[in-house]
Write an enzyme that holds these catalytic residues in place. Structure first.
Site, PDB file in Angstrom:
ATOM      1  N   LYS A  35     -26.102   0.292  30.209  1.00 43.57           N
ATOM      2  CA  LYS A  35     -26.118  -1.144  30.479  1.00 43.57           C
ATOM      3  C   LYS A  35     -27.336  -1.519  31.310  1.00 43.57           C
ATOM      4  O   LYS A  35     -28.008  -2.501  31.044  1.00 43.57           O
ATOM      5  CB  LYS A  35     -24.821  -1.518  31.202  1.00 43.57           C
ATOM      6  N   GLU A  71     -30.608  -1.191  29.122  1.00 46.76           N
ATOM      7  CA  GLU A  71     -30.805  -2.113  27.996  1.00 46.76           C
ATOM      8  C   GLU A  71     -31.110  -3.534  28.438  1.00 46.76           C
ATOM      9  O   GLU A  71     -31.813  -4.252  27.748  1.00 46.76           O
ATOM     10  CB  GLU A  71     -29.670  -2.049  26.965  1.00 46.76           C
ATOM     11  N   HIS A  85     -28.305  21.602  36.571  1.00 44.48           N
ATOM     12  CA  HIS A  85     -28.911  22.261  35.401  1.00 44.48           C
ATOM     13  C   HIS A  85     -30.162  21.523  34.931  1.00 44.48           C
ATOM     14  O   HIS A  85     -30.541  21.627  33.769  1.00 44.48           O
ATOM     15  CB  HIS A  85     -27.886  22.368  34.264  1.00 44.48           C
ATOM     16  N   TRP A 119     -11.034 -17.702  15.033  1.00 40.92           N
ATOM     17  CA  TRP A 119     -11.626 -16.370  15.143  1.00 40.92           C
ATOM     18  C   TRP A 119     -10.443 -15.442  15.011  1.00 40.92           C
ATOM     19  O   TRP A 119      -9.648 -15.305  15.929  1.00 40.92           O
ATOM     20  CB  TRP A 119     -12.327 -16.219  16.488  1.00 40.92           C
ATOM     21  N   CYS A 124     -10.235 -19.043  19.914  1.00 37.79           N
ATOM     22  CA  CYS A 124     -10.550 -20.031  18.884  1.00 37.79           C
ATOM     23  C   CYS A 124     -10.865 -21.337  19.601  1.00 37.79           C
ATOM     24  O   CYS A 124     -10.832 -21.417  20.819  1.00 37.79           O
ATOM     25  CB  CYS A 124      -9.365 -20.212  17.965  1.00 37.79           C
ATOM     26  N   ASN A 164      -4.462 -21.999  19.714  1.00 34.91           N
ATOM     27  CA  ASN A 164      -5.253 -20.886  20.272  1.00 34.91           C
ATOM     28  C   ASN A 164      -4.271 -19.961  20.962  1.00 34.91           C
ATOM     29  O   ASN A 164      -3.386 -20.437  21.663  1.00 34.91           O
ATOM     30  CB  ASN A 164      -6.211 -21.386  21.367  1.00 34.91           C
ATOM     31  N   GLY A 165      -4.457 -18.661  20.819  1.00 38.41           N
ATOM     32  CA  GLY A 165      -3.575 -17.723  21.512  1.00 38.41           C
ATOM     33  C   GLY A 165      -2.900 -16.789  20.532  1.00 38.41           C
ATOM     34  O   GLY A 165      -3.341 -16.627  19.393  1.00 38.41           O
ATOM     35  N   GLU A 177     -22.267   4.879  30.284  1.00 37.94           N
ATOM     36  CA  GLU A 177     -22.211   3.436  30.018  1.00 37.94           C
ATOM     37  C   GLU A 177     -22.944   2.655  31.123  1.00 37.94           C
ATOM     38  O   GLU A 177     -23.685   1.707  30.835  1.00 37.94           O
ATOM     39  CB  GLU A 177     -20.740   2.991  29.914  1.00 37.94           C
ATOM     40  N   ARG A 228     -19.302 -20.296  20.052  1.00 34.09           N
ATOM     41  CA  ARG A 228     -18.329 -19.273  20.403  1.00 34.09           C
ATOM     42  C   ARG A 228     -18.132 -18.281  19.269  1.00 34.09           C
ATOM     43  O   ARG A 228     -17.502 -17.248  19.464  1.00 34.09           O
ATOM     44  CB  ARG A 228     -16.970 -19.922  20.694  1.00 34.09           C
ATOM     45  N   LYS A 283     -27.215  -7.418  18.374  1.00 37.73           N
ATOM     46  CA  LYS A 283     -25.773  -7.333  18.645  1.00 37.73           C
ATOM     47  C   LYS A 283     -25.078  -6.387  17.690  1.00 37.73           C
ATOM     48  O   LYS A 283     -24.206  -5.620  18.058  1.00 37.73           O
ATOM     49  CB  LYS A 283     -25.174  -8.748  18.517  1.00 37.73           C
TER      50      LYS A 283
HETATM   51  C1  G6P Z   1     -25.402  -2.416  19.303  1.00 36.33           C
HETATM   52  C2  G6P Z   1     -24.999  -3.291  20.478  1.00 36.33           C
HETATM   53  C3  G6P Z   1     -24.135  -2.498  21.469  1.00 36.33           C
HETATM   54  C4  G6P Z   1     -22.937  -1.904  20.748  1.00 36.33           C
HETATM   55  C5  G6P Z   1     -23.361  -1.065  19.530  1.00 36.33           C
HETATM   56  C6  G6P Z   1     -22.177  -0.675  18.676  1.00 36.33           C
HETATM   57  O1  G6P Z   1     -26.263  -1.421  19.732  1.00 36.33           O
HETATM   58  O2  G6P Z   1     -26.143  -3.791  21.149  1.00 36.33           O
HETATM   59  O3  G6P Z   1     -23.712  -3.341  22.532  1.00 36.33           O
HETATM   60  O4  G6P Z   1     -22.219  -1.100  21.649  1.00 36.33           O
HETATM   61  O5  G6P Z   1     -24.232  -1.824  18.704  1.00 36.33           O
HETATM   62  O6  G6P Z   1     -21.645  -1.830  18.099  1.00 36.33           O
HETATM   63  P1  G6P Z   1     -20.165  -1.973  17.568  1.00 36.33           P
HETATM   64  O7  G6P Z   1     -20.110  -3.373  17.022  1.00 36.33           O
HETATM   65  O8  G6P Z   1     -19.985  -0.938  16.498  1.00 36.33           O
HETATM   66  O9  G6P Z   1     -19.235  -1.748  18.705  1.00 36.33           O
END
Ligand code: G6P
Length: 605
Positions: A482, A485, A501, A77, A2, A103-104, A478, A27, A600
């Protein structure tokens, strides 16, 4: 997570607090609030309080612009308690004389709250922070800092706080433990903030408060319990928002140890080999009877779920399957009253994951959420759940939330395992190793310069394989996701055993492979896979355990991660892959925080 701003001086506090809070908006927040004291002796001070859910801009027309030169403000938050006006800060005591922003996390807030209720205190919210204002009220005998000092002795957890009171009005008392706070030293004015962005436009002279320190800001001076040097902030406003990092993504990767720490804080009972997950209390008994788990998620969260599958089957002994939301919603899964479905999502708003959740609810299945965003649809619609507490994640590609998800799935494994056959010694082993993981994660981050050099060496390749087995098979996926993307390079992840395979057909000297091969139960198997790649001329970068000198003889490059329990190795290996992807993308000049074509949160099907 926060944001805090406080002001004391000769100018009206409210506009200064407002502009400070706006600088913290980047933020992310779900609610905000102000408290201002008008202290004009001999008139009695009149506290002003305004707190709301939503965005500041929605209410700007309504702000009454209170008088007063002393004030505190906050963007929340949510982590404990839903997103409501009452749970927003500032919080206050029974008499509405003491106002506080925090905060915390107060880990033992429930115990303190129960005790204070017995003593006659009346609470207005569900937020952990509120116990602090009542504890300060309990100890207040005319001197605010003295009451704050006594109150803080009773709390466990993390805090950065700023407190004002109309009964000791000409001051702001601030204190910190594991949550940053800066004092801004201006001309005839003093500020406090959790983030330099909130005070940079008024002063660049700051003092960083240290853990366990309490400071008192007055209109014309300030004191801390010990002498501290003044520091000059050189950051621009934009740099300050990113804590000096060039991108949010790097800032968030650097926060990965903190994300793990936040996920496990207050939840480990090391001596008993148990974990405490308050969010599951209401379904604890039901969970004891579950004999099948279905984990559903999308994107990066889906890979966390896959690591969870290995953990839950091996250590909790529960048959577990994982599916992605977009497939699961169209399957006809066979479920019964002994099945529980667990939805993993950073945002808690991913449409496919929510659709799967709704489908499971229709079938009467027990639904649980592992979520970052408090009050999101997923948290409202599941029967129970666990927050990962990673804080706002701004870069589109998820990084620190993935670490929060992995740590939370490890907690859940111990929770469910100890309800079943997991022995005390095993519970203790996992829990005590989890406690060490944040420090081990910091060691991986210290490799950033080395990983950047590797990124330089490999950035011009156009294709990459990522391979891993068992716990690190999902990490291969993953790592590849990463990289693709944010750098737009072609990268694929595959379980090591699948290479022969099909994927091997692509290997040549232009197709490097990143091989995750910590010294674990599948190490020898991974070495065989690496040899298959080397035999076809493919360059190999290995992610191996510290002390494994042998591997250097087989591969081209090695990134060493510390040793830990096999089930926790993904937490360390993935940090190195997040750094690798980040540095390649930056070297290729890509917009790492906002990759093309991606968003996002995917709230449509
Ligand atoms: C989008 C984001 C990813 C995320 C995915 C799932 O594709 O770009 O970074 O992993 O959604 O999102 P969530 O909020 O459900 O973890």
């Amino acid at each position: 997570m926060c944001g805090i701003v406080g002001y004391i001086g000769k100018k009206p506090a409210f506009p200064i607090l407002l502009s400070g809070l706006k600088r913290l908006e980047y933020r992310g927040y779900d609610s905000f609030g102000f408290s201002v004291l008008d202290y004009n002796p001999p008139a009695a001070p009149k506290p002003f309080l305004f707190k709301k859910t939503g965005k500041i801009s929605q209410f700007e027309q309504e702000f009454p612009n209170p008088e007063g030169e002393i004030g505190i403000a906050h963007t929340r938050w949510a982590t404990t308690g839903a997103v409501t006006d009452a749970n927003a800060h500032p919080h206050f005591d029974c008499k509405k004389e003491i106002f506080l922003v925090h905060n915390g996390i107060i880990e033992n807030y429930q115990e303190i709250k129960n005790q204070l209720i017995k003593e006659g205190h009346k609470f207005n919210s569900e937020c952990d922070t509120e116990v602090l204002s009542h504890l300060i009220e309990k100890y207040f005998k005319g001197n605010l800092e003295e009451a704050v000092r006594k109150a803080l002795r009773e709390v466990k957890g993390a805090y950065g706080i700023a407190v004002i009171s109309e009964k000791d009005p000409e001051k702001i008392v601030v204190a910190r433990l594991s949550s940053p706070l800066l004092l801004g030293i201006g001309n005839d004015e003093f500020l406090v903030a959790s983030d330099p962005a909130a005070l940079i436009t008024r002063t660049r002279q700051v003092i960083n408060l240290d853990d366990n320190e309490i400071a008192v800001l007055k209109p014309d001076n300030f004191f801390i319990l010990k002498e501290k040097p003044l520091v000059q902030i050189e950051w621009t406003l934009e740099e300050a928002e990113k804590k000096g990092y060039p991108h949010f993504m790097l800032k968030e990767i650097m926060e990965e140890p903190e994300a793990i720490e936040n996920a496990i804080r207050g939840r480990l009972l090391i001596d008993e080999g148990l974990v405490r997950l308050g969010g599951l209390d209401s379904v604890q008994e039901k969970l004891g009877k579950i004999n099948r788990l279905i984990l559903v998620a999308c994107g990066t969260a889906g890979f966390a779920a896959r690591v969870g599958e290995y953990m839950l089957e091996e250590y909790a002994g529960i048959p577990t399957e994982v599916d992605i939301g977009s497939e699961f919603r169209y399957r006809k899964p066979v479920v019964d009253e002994k099945t529980a479905a667990i939805f993993v999502s950073q945002s808690g708003e991913t449409a496919d994951t929510l659709a799967a959740l709704r489908e499971m609810k229709k079938k009467g299945v027990l639904t649980l959420g592992i979520t970052n965003v408090v009050g999101s649809s997923q948290t409202r619609e599941t029967d129970a759940g666990v927050y990962i507490r990673s804080g706002p994640e701004i870069a589109v590609a998820s990084t620190k939330a993935f670490l929060g998800q992995l740590a939370t799935l490890a907690l859940l494994t111990v929770y469910l395992g100890r309800q079943r056959d997991m022995a005390l010694v095993m519970g203790k082993r996992i829990v005590s190793e989890l406690a060490k993981i944040p420090d081990l994660a910091k060691r991986v981050l210290s490799l950033a310069p080395e990983i950047q050099k590797l990124a330089k060496k490999y950035k011009d390749y156009k294709n990459f394989w990522f391979i891993g087995r068992k716990y690190n098979a999902p990490i291969a996926l993953e790592g590849a996701l990463k990289l693709k993307e944010i750098s737009y390079l072609h990268a694929e992840g595959v379980a090591g055993g699948e290479l022969k395979h099909g994927p091997l057909a692509l290997i040549d000297e232009n197709f490097p492979t990143v091989a995750i091969c910590p010294s674990d139960s599948v190490y020898e198997k991974m070495i065989s896979n690496i040899e298959e790649v080397k035999a076809r001329g493919g360059p190999v970068i290995a992610i191996a355990t510290e002390g494994n000198g042998e591997i250097k003889k087989i591969v081209d490059d090695v990134i060493y991660i510390p040793k830990t329990l096999e089930m926790l190795t993904p937490i360390l290996s993935v940090i190195s892959l997040h750094l690798f992807a980040y540095h390649i993308a930056v070297l290729l000049g890509k917009d790492v925080d906002r990759p093309r074509n991606l968003a996002k949160s995917i709230v449509v099907e």
